[in-house]
Design a protein around this motif. Structure first.
Motif, short mmCIF file in Angstrom:
data_model
loop_
_atom_site.label_atom_id
_atom_site.label_comp_id
_atom_site.label_asym_id
_atom_site.label_seq_id
_atom_site.Cartn_x
_atom_site.Cartn_y
_atom_site.Cartn_z
N GLY A 78 0.74 -1.18 0.04
CA GLY A 78 -0.07 0.00 -0.15
C GLY A 78 0.87 1.21 0.13
O GLY A 78 0.50 2.15 -0.52
N MET A 79 1.94 1.02 0.81
CA MET A 79 3.00 2.46 0.74
C MET A 79 3.64 2.55 -0.67
O MET A 79 3.72 3.71 -0.91
CB MET A 79 3.96 2.49 1.87
N ILE A 80 3.85 1.48 -1.19
CA ILE A 80 4.52 1.59 -2.52
C ILE A 80 3.57 2.05 -3.64
O ILE A 80 4.13 3.01 -4.58
CB ILE A 80 5.26 0.25 -2.99
N ILE A 81 2.30 1.62 -3.53
CA ILE A 81 1.39 2.25 -4.52
C ILE A 81 1.14 3.75 -4.38
O ILE A 81 1.03 4.51 -5.17
CB ILE A 81 0.00 1.47 -4.60
N ALA A 82 0.97 3.94 -2.88
CA ALA A 82 0.51 5.49 -2.42
C ALA A 82 1.64 6.28 -2.90
O ALA A 82 1.52 7.43 -3.58
CB ALA A 82 0.36 5.63 -1.14
N TYR A 83 3.01 5.93 -2.79
CA TYR A 83 4.02 6.79 -3.22
C TYR A 83 4.13 6.67 -4.82
O TYR A 83 4.64 7.86 -5.30
CB TYR A 83 5.43 5.93 -2.69
N ALA A 84 3.70 5.66 -5.64
CA ALA A 84 3.78 5.68 -7.13
C ALA A 84 2.95 6.71 -7.56
O ALA A 84 2.85 7.35 -8.31
CB ALA A 84 3.54 4.25 -7.55
N ILE A 85 1.58 6.69 -6.93
CA ILE A 85 0.55 7.65 -7.13
C ILE A 85 0.72 9.08 -6.78
O ILE A 85 0.77 10.10 -7.69
CB ILE A 85 -0.70 7.26 -6.43
N TYR A 86 1.46 9.22 -5.79
CA TYR A 86 1.85 10.55 -5.36
C TYR A 86 3.10 11.14 -6.36
O TYR A 86 2.92 12.33 -6.68
CB TYR A 86 2.46 10.54 -3.80
#
Length: 88
Positions: A78-86
């Motif tokens: 989830g943190m990796i996906i959030a970082y990629a979206i950010y």
């Protein structure tokens, strides 16, 4: 006659099943691991980890540990996906 009494009378032992509270903790840990992918990964991943550990300690041995690992994986993913979206 129920199955448990027949096992006792026959001198065999029924296979050990986890308590219902252990299974509930394990199931909730998997649910929180999935939720951690989409919402507040550190919080829900940590809750999934803790519930998985509690489930394993209460007797749901293999599945509880898998749920704890899923909580960690869900939180990190989830943190990796959030970082990629950010970043995009």
């Amino acid at each position: 006659m129920d199955l448990f009494r027949e096992d006792i009378m026959a001198g065999t032992h029924a296979t050990a099943r986890p308590h219902s509270s252990a299974r509930v903790c394990t199931i909730l840990a998997f649910v929180f691991a999935v939720v951690a992918i989409f919402f507040l990964p550190p919080l829900f991943g940590l809750v999934g980890l803790l519930l998985g550990i509690v489930g394993a300690v209460l007797g749901d041995k293999p599945l509880g540990w898998y749920a704890a690992a899923a909580g960690v994986v869900g939180g990190v993913l989830g943190m990796i996906i959030a970082y990629a979206i950010y970043r995009s």
